[in-house]
Design a protein around this motif. Structure first.
Motif, mmCIF file in Angstrom:
data_model
loop_
_atom_site.group_PDB
_atom_site.id
_atom_site.type_symbol
_atom_site.label_atom_id
_atom_site.label_comp_id
_atom_site.label_asym_id
_atom_site.label_seq_id
_atom_site.Cartn_x
_atom_site.Cartn_y
_atom_site.Cartn_z
ATOM 1 N N ALA A 48 81.124 9.882 -33.292
ATOM 2 C CA ALA A 48 82.516 9.957 -34.570
ATOM 3 C C ALA A 48 82.410 11.731 -34.757
ATOM 4 O O ALA A 48 81.141 12.657 -34.529
ATOM 5 C CB ALA A 48 82.188 8.907 -35.643
ATOM 6 N N PRO A 49 83.318 12.207 -35.193
ATOM 7 C CA PRO A 49 83.130 13.712 -35.449
ATOM 8 C C PRO A 49 82.179 13.626 -36.693
ATOM 9 O O PRO A 49 82.249 12.942 -37.637
ATOM 10 C CB PRO A 49 84.854 13.725 -35.795
ATOM 11 N N GLY A 50 81.411 14.475 -36.761
ATOM 12 C CA GLY A 50 80.899 15.179 -37.580
ATOM 13 C C GLY A 50 79.157 14.243 -37.480
ATOM 14 O O GLY A 50 78.662 14.458 -38.706
ATOM 15 N N GLY A 51 78.792 13.060 -36.629
ATOM 16 C CA GLY A 51 78.058 12.223 -36.917
ATOM 17 C C GLY A 51 77.358 12.317 -35.519
ATOM 18 O O GLY A 51 77.721 13.046 -35.031
ATOM 19 N N TYR A 52 76.033 11.662 -35.818
ATOM 20 C CA TYR A 52 75.151 11.849 -34.340
ATOM 21 C C TYR A 52 75.493 10.277 -33.848
ATOM 22 O O TYR A 52 76.246 9.194 -34.453
ATOM 23 C CB TYR A 52 74.010 11.624 -35.288
ATOM 24 N N GLY A 53 75.063 9.954 -32.055
ATOM 25 C CA GLY A 53 75.123 9.381 -31.386
ATOM 26 C C GLY A 53 74.669 9.358 -30.079
ATOM 27 O O GLY A 53 74.270 10.203 -29.824
ATOM 28 N N LYS A 54 74.881 8.617 -29.467
ATOM 29 C CA LYS A 54 74.098 7.867 -27.874
ATOM 30 C C LYS A 54 75.173 7.933 -27.455
ATOM 31 O O LYS A 54 76.614 7.188 -27.114
ATOM 32 C CB LYS A 54 73.472 7.264 -27.651
#
Length: 244
Positions: free
Chosen positions: A43-49
């Motif tokens: 997601a915009p501004g977040g962390y992820g795989k």
């Protein structure tokens, strides 16, 4: 011995519809054979795989390399690879024209290229696919990110998935993988929906039905059933006319 006219008409219509059905299945298969990227939590501004799915399109050669480009507009201060048996990963960094601000600090470089190479005897064989996972963030404030990718084969050939997809236009022959970022407010809903297998299966089935291949298959079957029904009704009407 020739068939009655209604049955002959049914045979012709059936053959035509089956031909169209076969063509739709071939088109559906070719349309889904390109390299793609997806994520459950980016997601915009977040962390992820993020996961790149790589099918092997060759009938004779194995996929032995994958080069993923991260354009400046998709730059993330942190980007890591997930280990994959039989493959080695190499990261290349580049300087940013404008530093990124992360937790009050400036980041002036980022991972611009991620390259996976198959070790001896490994690779993606014909008829198989593999997934390559990255973890990173914060993701840029954008709705979608494009990652031009080059797929390398054991016979020395390459497939360059680098063409941009433009809204309102037909998909290019070699589209670059595009990651759609989830809205920040929708992440909790996505997580709760994935709690039950039944809900996951329903979502997958809906996605298949919404795909061009699924629509073509549905229309072909509908056309065949309509043709069969029409010929049968006509045949029965003819028999009633003769008997009366």
């Amino acid at each position: 011995m020739s068939l009655p006219r209604p049955l002959a008409r049914l045979a012709v219509l059936g053959a035509a519809v089956l031909t169209a059905l076969a063509a739709s299945l071939v088109l559906a298969g070719s349309a889904s054979a390109h390299v793609s990227v997806s994520s459950q939590d980016a997601a915009p501004g977040g962390y992820g795989k993020i996961t790149f799915r790589v099918p092997n399109e060759s009938d004779t050669a194995s996929t032995v390399g994958l080069r993923i480009q991260v354009p400046p507009e998709a730059a993330m201060p942190s980007l890591r690879t997930q280990s994959l048996p039989g493959w080695t990963a190499t990261l290349t960094t580049s300087d940013l024209a404008e530093p990124l601000q992360v937790h009050g600090e400036e980041v002036s470089s980022y991972v611009s290229v991620v390259e996976f190479r198959a070790e001896a005897g490994a690779g993606i064989a014909p008829g198989e696919f593999q997934e390559f996972a990255l973890s990173g963030g914060p993701f840029p404030e954008a709705g979608a990110l494009s990652f031009p990718t080059v797929q390398r084969y054991s016979d020395g050939s390459e497939s360059a998935w680098i063409e941009p997809s433009i809204d309102g236009q037909e998909e290019p022959e070699r589209p670059a993988p595009v990651l759609t970022l989830a809205a920040a407010a929708g992440i909790e809903g996505t997580a709760s929906e994935s709690a039950g297998e039944g809900q996951d299966d329903s979502a997958h089935a809906a996605a298949v039905e919404d795909s061009p291949g699924g629509l073509a298959l549905f229309l072909a079957i509908l056309a065949l059933l309509t043709a069969v029904g029409g010929v049968v009704l006509g045949w029965r009407a003819g028999r009633r006319t003769v008997s009366s």
